[in-house]
Scaffold this motif. Structure first.
Motif, PDB file in Angstrom:
ATOM      1  N   ALA A  24       0.893  -1.099  -0.167  1.00 21.32           N
ATOM      2  CA  ALA A  24       0.021  -0.048   0.013  1.00 21.32           C
ATOM      3  C   ALA A  24       0.823   1.297  -0.028  1.00 21.32           C
ATOM      4  N   ASP A  25       0.257   2.273  -0.635  1.00 21.70           N
ATOM      5  CA  ASP A  25       1.092   3.540  -0.565  1.00 21.70           C
ATOM      6  C   ASP A  25       0.761   4.188   0.830  1.00 21.70           C
ATOM      7  N   PRO A  26       1.540   4.558   1.547  1.00 25.32           N
ATOM      8  CA  PRO A  26       1.227   5.040   2.921  1.00 25.32           C
ATOM      9  C   PRO A  26       1.065   6.369   3.027  1.00 25.32           C
ATOM     10  N   ALA A  27       1.118   7.023   1.856  1.00 21.04           N
ATOM     11  CA  ALA A  27       0.492   8.448   1.694  1.00 21.04           C
ATOM     12  C   ALA A  27      -0.998   8.462   1.355  1.00 21.04           C
ATOM     13  N   ASN A  28      -1.648   7.340   1.292  1.00 21.79           N
ATOM     14  CA  ASN A  28      -3.047   7.289   0.652  1.00 21.79           C
ATOM     15  C   ASN A  28      -3.741   7.150   2.085  1.00 21.79           C
ATOM     16  N   VAL A  29      -3.922   8.251   2.743  1.00 24.08           N
ATOM     17  CA  VAL A  29      -4.511   8.259   4.021  1.00 24.08           C
ATOM     18  C   VAL A  29      -5.454   9.883   4.157  1.00 24.08           C
TER      19      VAL A  29
END
Length: 106
Positions: free
Chosen positions: A13-18
């Motif tokens: 997962a992209d850790p910035a997609n929050v």
């Protein structure tokens, strides 16, 4: 379960997609629209007042349910495909008071 990420999904997962959704004591969220990218989406549900829950109004996401009270925060992950996801607090009277928003995935 539909939209529930696997361990493999989470590992890549992209850790910035929050997105952070604040649960306010006024039975509102801090915004009516949040944007995110497709893929694994981490939703942080943060209590800023009152006791609240966060659900996605789509029967395929019945498994998704976050709850906060007394200074707590809860997080959950979904597989978000492009589109619009309506989120709300299912506690009686909260959605009617304005505790709802859209997550726009594009």
């Amino acid at each position: 379960d539909f939209g529930k990420p696997t361990e493999a999904d989470l590992a890549t997962a992209d850790p910035a997609n929050v997105i952070d959704i604040d649960a306010l004591g006024t039975n509102q969220f801090q915004a009516k629209e949040f944007t995110a990218a497709p893929g694994v989406l981490r939703i942080n549900f943060i209590r800023k007042g009152g006791s609240h829950r966060l659900k996605i109004k789509d029967p395929r996401f019945n498994w998704f349910d976050l709850a906060v009270n007394a200074g707590t925060q809860q997080s959950g992950d979904i597989i978000a495909e492009p589109g619009k996801y309506y989120v709300f607090c299912p506690i009686p009277g909260h959605e009617e008071a304005g505790m709802f928003a859209n997550i726009v995935v594009k």
